[in-house]
Design an enzyme around this catalytic site. Structure first.
Site, PDB file in Angstrom:
ATOM      1  N   GLU A 182       0.827  -1.218   0.000  1.00 39.96           N
ATOM      2  CA  GLU A 182       0.000   0.000   0.000  1.00 39.96           C
ATOM      3  C   GLU A 182       0.858   1.263   0.000  1.00 39.96           C
ATOM      4  O   GLU A 182       0.865   2.044   0.962  1.00 39.96           O
ATOM      5  CB  GLU A 182      -0.941   0.005   1.205  1.00 39.96           C
ATOM      6  N   GLU A 230      -6.569  -7.684  -0.340  1.00 37.49           N
ATOM      7  CA  GLU A 230      -6.957  -7.658   1.076  1.00 37.49           C
ATOM      8  C   GLU A 230      -8.398  -7.205   1.201  1.00 37.49           C
ATOM      9  O   GLU A 230      -8.821  -6.276   0.517  1.00 37.49           O
ATOM     10  CB  GLU A 230      -6.132  -6.628   1.859  1.00 37.49           C
TER      11      GLU A 230
HETATM   12  C1  GLA Z   1      -3.970  -2.408   5.177  1.00 37.94           C
HETATM   13  C2  GLA Z   1      -2.590  -3.039   5.244  1.00 37.94           C
HETATM   14  C3  GLA Z   1      -2.535  -4.280   6.086  1.00 37.94           C
HETATM   15  C4  GLA Z   1      -3.352  -4.109   7.336  1.00 37.94           C
HETATM   16  C5  GLA Z   1      -4.767  -3.736   6.962  1.00 37.94           C
HETATM   17  C6  GLA Z   1      -5.683  -3.592   8.148  1.00 37.94           C
HETATM   18  O1  GLA Z   1      -4.725  -2.858   4.172  1.00 37.94           O
HETATM   19  O2  GLA Z   1      -2.094  -3.338   3.977  1.00 37.94           O
HETATM   20  O3  GLA Z   1      -1.187  -4.533   6.398  1.00 37.94           O
HETATM   21  O4  GLA Z   1      -2.784  -3.109   8.113  1.00 37.94           O
HETATM   22  O5  GLA Z   1      -4.727  -2.486   6.319  1.00 37.94           O
HETATM   23  O6  GLA Z   1      -6.985  -3.273   7.760  1.00 37.94           O
END
Ligand code: GLA
Length: 689
Positions: free
Chosen positions: A153, A311
């Site tokens: 991210e 995710e």
């Molecule tokens: C983001 C991050 C993860 C985690 C999630 C929690 O998407 O990439 O590592 O911290 O948030 O919601």
């Protein structure tokens, strides 16, 4: 998406972030057993393991990662192997304190969480490329390796840094953009205003905290620079990995629904071999299923086809004021909705719920409660669902409607010193998207300069900034017979953020057949009544303007307020097409009626006749078959017209499929022409989920 570097897994991918380094090795065997039970096919490993992999500069310990990858391979689970560069270790910052980021108030942040580095730091870049190269070379031939997960991210916590190294990098970026011509920058930024003229490149600094409103173009170029700066980190790591493994695809996880929206993903997407996204529900969003769909359509559009959901959550997250658990069946509906919108894989953050650390209260596939839990049952069921849907892989969604989405327009409209500080790009897009979602109309997102010839209808709910080429592309689409609808405060400025003079909405004035001489944004509690070809009791909020018709007809006008009698919604014949202007923000029912009329006139058909409330309908089209996805968000279920085989149950469908309450159905269609022509559908009463 590269055809050469693609994910070579059968069917739809299923998995999550796997952080075994947080657990003793005895737990790993149980992880493998349970992953197999759930049907997991791929996991993302090593995302936050830099401190363990490189305990001191240039000293590596791959023993744990070797075992993890071997174990995954022995169990038939592929690795989406990460470069751990989102979280440099403490030793790095002690050696390079200058790599810690500085916020706009001049405060240097400390290490102790994650992603706390300056994107322009040469020391960071060197260290990141070093560890990426070591990992790339060490695991190039590991049989578990299926994909590279570069970083994590980008920009989530460090989208901008205001330190001196960032300032120097910003100046380099500006010199390239303005071809070394400082006068060109001065003119583009309008620096004769407030005595801001620059005589030396070194006078230029990031838009740090200052006394009054900063220069808009300075801020806009800063946003563009910050996005490009992070992108250059991604491409540098990707290239290091490509040298080690020319055939392995690289991705990095986007986050298109986070409010910071720091990155211009249109510029990023072509650099990825596989586009992937992270999506989380907002506890306060009463219709988060619409956000899931909108983001899925946006990511599919950026990918130009199938993509991966890298995710989402099985239940609550831990980073909102109150973290709502998902409702019964909601996780399954979310996951299948992502698949419906083109995802070829579904993954979660994370596999096993953490006992310690900042995310100990975040849900996971294997919760604190263990396998005797609803979440685990749902995870196993979803694995079976995805297996049953294996054949949809590679199919995609065809749309007649294009939504214009542009980060520059968004950044510019949300800068300070606007006529109204209440305008939010995503709210306006969501306003227009929602009625199409309810109607089951397929939608793509496009850039302003995308070839629009495949579409019947182009919607631009919010396009404050538009360059000349984009404006010409959109207006000529209408001129050549298409239908274009434009939202208020669009076309106002060019790509330097300079107002287009001669009347609003600047770039679209002629195509829309209107001319506005003054803007009248409404206060938060102000509402205006509308009359005309709109529902009785139609109202509008947030925005009004004194529109004069030059060639358009008025569809609705204000009843009250200082603009009583002035057009609020207009329709213009432009060339052989039609151009609509929504010069205010209508209430949801009025907007739905207007959009229904606009799409009707444009000849845009929904996926499946008239849908009952809360039913999502999407069709993925493949080379051999089409797949009709039906998801019930209403809790009432429905009988819906379809022909073929329902893949989740394996049952044949002759004319009508039962959509269980809160459930889903995916029909491989054998008689597409019949189901596409079907009429109104009926609620099924209590479902049999
Ligand atoms: C983001 C991050 C993860 C985690 C999630 C929690 O998407 O990439 O590592 O911290 O948030 O919601």
């Amino acid at each position: 998406m590269s055809t050469e570097r693609r994910l070579r897994l059968p069917g739809l991918a299923y998995g999550g972030d796997y952080n075994p380094e947080q657990w003793p090795e005895e737990v790993w065997a149980e992880d493998m057993r349970l992953m197999r039970e759930a049907g997991v096919t791929i996991v993302s490993v090593g995302i936050f393991s830099w401190a363990l992999l490189e305990p001191a500069e240039g000293v590596y310990d791959f023993s744990r990662m070797d075992k993890i990858l071997d174990l995954l391979h022995e169990n038939g689970i592929a690795a989406d192997l990460a470069t751990p560069t989102a979280s440099p270790p403490a030793w790095f910052f002690r050696a390079h304190p200058e790599a810690l980021p500085v916020d706009r108030d001049g405060r240097r942040l400390s290490y102790g969480s994650r992603q706390t580095f300056c994107p322009s730091s040469p020391a960071y870049r060197t260290a990141a490329l070093r560890i990426a190269g070591e990992i790339g070379r060490r695991y190039a031939d590991h049989p578990a390796l299926a994909m590279w997960h570069v970083h994590n991210e980008y920009g989530c916590h460090n989208a901008e840094c205001h330190c001196d190294e960032s300032a120097a990098a910003f100046r380099r970026w500006l010199r390239a953009k303005y071809a070394g011509d400082l006068d060109a920058l001065n003119h583009a930024w309008g620096t004769t205003f407030w005595s801001q003229w620059y005589y030396d490149w070194d006078e230029i600094i990031p838009p740090r905290a200052t006394g009054a409103a900063p220069n808009p173009t300075h801020q806009l170029d800063w946003r563009r620079f910050c996005s490009d700066e992070l992108l250059s980190l991604f491409t540098a790591e990707r290239d290091v990995l490509r040298r080690a493994t020319p055939g392995i695809p690289a991705t990095t996880n986007f986050m298109v629904n986070f409010s910071i929206e720091a990155l211009d993903y249109w510029r990023w997407a072509p650099e990825l071999d596989i586009v992937s996204n992270d999506h989380y529900l907002r506890s306060t969003d009463p219709e988060s299923e619409i956000d899931v769909a909108l983001c899925g359509d946006l990511v599919r559009s950026m990918a130009g086809g199938p993509w991966l959901l890298m995710e989402h959550s099985t239940g609550a997250v831990n980073w909102q004021p109150v973290n709502r658990a998902k409702r019964p069946g909601e996780m399954r509906r979310n996951a299948l909705a992502h698949v419906a919108r083109g995802a070829d894989g579904i993954a979660f953050f994370q596999w096993r719920a953490a006992k310690a650390g900042a995310e100990q209260w975040h849900s996971s596939m294997l919760p604190h409660a263990g396998t005797d839990s609803q979440i685990w049952q749902d995870v196993v069921r979803l694995g079976a669902d995805l297996e049953a849907l294996a054949e949809v892989r590679g199919s995609t969604v065809a749309a007649d409607v294009a939504f214009v989405w542009d980060w520059n327009a968004r950044w510019a409209m949300e800068l300070p010193s606007q006529p109204s500080s209440a305008l939010r790009f995503t709210d306006l897009v969501r306003d227009w998207y929602s009625p199409l979602w309810r109607a089951g109309v397929a939608v793509d997102f496009v850039r302003p300069d995308t070839d629009l010839s495949p579409y019947r209808l182009v919607l631009a709910p919010s396009l404050y900034l538009i360059d000349d080429a984009g404006a010409a592309n959109l207006t000529s689409f209408a001129e050549r017979g298409g239908t274009l609808a434009v939202g208020f405060h669009s076309g106002a400025v060019d790509d330097n953020c300079h107002v287009r003079t001669g009347g609003y909405p600047g770039a679209f004035r002629d195509a829309l057949g209107v001319r506005t001489d003054e803007l009248f944004p409404l206060l938060p509690d102000e509402t205006r009544q509308l009359t005309g070809q709109v529902p009785q009791d139609a109202t509008a909020t947030q925005w009004s303007e004194r529109v004069r018709l030059t060639s358009a007809e008025a569809i609705a006008s204000y009843v009250d307020g200082s603009l009583a009698g002035v057009p609020a919604v207009t329709r213009n014949a432009h060339g052989t097409g039609t151009a609509w202007y929504l010069a205010t923000r209508p209430d949801p029912d009025t907007l739905a009626a207007l959009i229904a009329r606009i799409r009707d006139e444009a000849g845009v058909r929904p996926v499946l006749g008239t849908l009952p409330d809360g039913i999502e309908a999407v069709r993925r089209s493949g080379t051999d078959a089409d797949y009709l996805f039906l998801i019930d968000h209403s809790g009432a279920g429905a009988d819906l017209p379809a022909h073929g085989v329902e893949l989740l149950t394996g049952k044949p469908v002759h004319g009508s499929v039962v959509l269980p309450a809160g459930g889903a159905a995916v029909v491989r269609e054998t008689h597409r022409s019949q189901s596409a022509q079907a009429g109104t559908t009926t609620p099924a009463g209590s479902g049999n989920r």
